[in-house]
Design a protein around this motif. Structure first.
Motif, short mmCIF file in Angstrom:
data_model
loop_
_atom_site.label_atom_id
_atom_site.label_comp_id
_atom_site.label_asym_id
_atom_site.label_seq_id
_atom_site.Cartn_x
_atom_site.Cartn_y
_atom_site.Cartn_z
N GLU A 44 36.28 0.64 44.00
CA GLU A 44 36.13 -0.82 44.11
C GLU A 44 36.96 -1.53 43.05
OE1 GLU A 44 31.88 -1.37 43.92
OE2 GLU A 44 31.62 -0.84 46.05
N LYS A 45 37.00 -0.96 41.84
CA LYS A 45 37.81 -1.52 40.76
C LYS A 45 39.29 -1.49 41.14
CE LYS A 45 39.07 -0.84 35.96
NZ LYS A 45 39.44 0.23 35.09
N GLN A 46 39.74 -0.36 41.69
CA GLN A 46 41.14 -0.26 42.11
C GLN A 46 41.45 -1.23 43.24
OE1 GLN A 46 42.48 3.69 42.97
NE2 GLN A 46 41.92 4.45 40.95
N ASN A 47 40.54 -1.36 44.19
CA ASN A 47 40.74 -2.29 45.29
C ASN A 47 40.92 -3.71 44.76
OD1 ASN A 47 40.93 -2.88 48.10
ND2 ASN A 47 38.83 -3.65 48.06
N LYS A 48 40.11 -4.08 43.76
CA LYS A 48 40.23 -5.40 43.15
C LYS A 48 41.58 -5.55 42.46
CE LYS A 48 37.97 -8.58 39.98
NZ LYS A 48 36.93 -8.76 38.99
N GLU A 49 42.03 -4.49 41.77
CA GLU A 49 43.35 -4.54 41.13
C GLU A 49 44.45 -4.74 42.16
OE1 GLU A 49 43.44 -0.90 38.90
OE2 GLU A 49 42.12 -1.69 37.34
N TYR A 50 44.38 -4.00 43.26
CA TYR A 50 45.41 -4.14 44.30
C TYR A 50 45.38 -5.53 44.93
CZ TYR A 50 47.09 0.66 44.14
OH TYR A 50 47.67 1.83 43.74
N SER A 51 44.25 -6.20 44.89
CA SER A 51 44.15 -7.56 45.42
C SER A 51 44.99 -8.55 44.63
CB SER A 51 42.70 -8.03 45.44
OG SER A 51 41.95 -7.24 46.36
N SER A 52 45.35 -8.21 43.39
CA SER A 52 46.16 -9.11 42.57
C SER A 52 47.65 -9.03 42.91
CB SER A 52 45.95 -8.82 41.09
OG SER A 52 46.59 -7.61 40.72
N PRO A 72 41.12 -0.58 53.32
CA PRO A 72 41.48 -1.28 54.56
C PRO A 72 41.69 -2.78 54.41
CG PRO A 72 39.21 -0.50 54.67
CD PRO A 72 39.81 0.07 53.43
N ASP A 73 41.02 -3.40 53.45
CA ASP A 73 41.19 -4.84 53.31
C ASP A 73 42.52 -5.22 52.67
OD1 ASP A 73 40.01 -3.64 51.07
OD2 ASP A 73 39.19 -5.52 50.34
N GLN A 74 43.33 -4.23 52.27
CA GLN A 74 44.66 -4.50 51.71
C GLN A 74 45.76 -4.40 52.78
OE1 GLN A 74 44.82 -5.66 48.77
NE2 GLN A 74 42.76 -5.09 48.11
N LYS A 75 45.38 -4.16 54.01
CA LYS A 75 46.35 -3.90 55.08
C LYS A 75 47.39 -5.01 55.23
CE LYS A 75 46.58 -1.87 59.64
NZ LYS A 75 45.82 -1.21 60.67
N SER A 76 47.00 -6.25 55.05
CA SER A 76 47.95 -7.36 55.23
C SER A 76 49.02 -7.41 54.13
CB SER A 76 47.20 -8.70 55.27
OG SER A 76 46.61 -8.96 54.00
N ARG A 77 48.78 -6.75 53.00
CA ARG A 77 49.73 -6.77 51.88
C ARG A 77 50.74 -5.63 51.94
NH1 ARG A 77 45.03 -8.38 49.49
NH2 ARG A 77 45.16 -10.28 48.25
N ILE A 78 50.47 -4.60 52.71
CA ILE A 78 51.30 -3.39 52.62
C ILE A 78 52.51 -3.46 53.55
CG2 ILE A 78 50.06 -1.97 54.32
CD1 ILE A 78 50.32 0.29 52.06
N ARG A 79 53.62 -2.96 53.03
CA ARG A 79 54.87 -2.85 53.77
C ARG A 79 55.44 -1.46 53.50
NH1 ARG A 79 52.83 -6.86 54.88
NH2 ARG A 79 53.58 -8.99 54.92
N VAL A 80 56.18 -0.92 54.46
CA VAL A 80 56.85 0.37 54.27
C VAL A 80 58.33 0.12 54.01
CG1 VAL A 80 57.49 2.56 55.36
CG2 VAL A 80 55.20 1.61 55.73
N ILE A 81 58.80 0.65 52.90
CA ILE A 81 60.24 0.67 52.60
C ILE A 81 60.56 2.12 52.24
CG2 ILE A 81 62.10 -0.15 51.11
CD1 ILE A 81 60.51 -2.69 50.64
#
Length: 190
Positions: A44-52, A72-81
């Motif tokens: 949960e702490k990491q998920n919060k960090e990734y939200s930033s 899963p709630d970070q899906k909109s932020r992720i891109r593949v390069i």
């Protein structure tokens, strides 16, 4: 500001007080495997960090999928390069002469840091099994790091004629060109 690796760099950038900066996290490995065993509160702490982060970049589709399976709630932020690969430069570097005797036996080459994640301990056990079955081969292992445990296994199991720890090479491509097989025994790869 780019956190170019998981773990501490991601933590630092996530917690940096940078009001006007855009933050990007870069993922190189399987999040599910690297975070295996972490408590719910740690995740949960990491998920919060990734939200930033404004964007989260994965080096492959598999890395992206592993990350979104865990967060899963970070899906909109992720891109593949995908990691860029200059095949023209690699082909040219592969033609550089090297001073190594390949011999007639089947030759394997592995390239990567000498770390647990690269799976060299299991690769050496596989090679010992092959040797015990009477097959003739050579295996070159190219990579920097602590070679002592691997060299001890090689010495203790009479694999010195078969397995060569070649250390770090600025240009590993000629070894790939000369070898018969490239082996990737890694436990985790992007």
């Amino acid at each position: 500001v780019v956190a170019f690796y998981e773990g501490t760099p991601t933590y630092w950038v996530a917690n940096a007080k940078l009001a006007k900066a855009k933050k990007i996290a870069w993922l190189h490995t399987s999040t599910e495997l690297s975070q295996n065993g972490k408590s719910k509160s740690e995740l949960e702490k990491q998920n919060k960090e990734y939200s930033s982060f404004e964007h989260i970049v994965a080096v492959s589709n598999d890395v992206s999928k592993s990350f979104t399976n865990l967060f899963p709630d970070q899906k909109s932020r992720i891109r593949v390069i995908n990691n860029p690969i200059n095949t023209e430069v690699i082909r040219k570097k592969a033609t550089t002469p090297i001073n190594i005797d390949k011999g007639e036996e089947t030759t394997f080459v592995c390239i990567g840091r000498l770390t647990e994640a690269k799976g060299y301990d299991r690769w050496l056990r596989v090679l010992l099994n092959i040797k015990n079955k009477g097959y003739n081969f050579t295996s070159w292992i190219i990579g920097g790091g602590d070679s002592k445990p691997y060299q001890e296994f090689i010495d203790n199991n009479n694999l010195g004629e078969n397995v060569k720890l070649l250390g770090h090479k600025e240009n590993p491509y000629p070894y790939i060109m000369v070898a018969d097989w490239v082996a990737c025994p890694s436990i985790i790869e992007g």
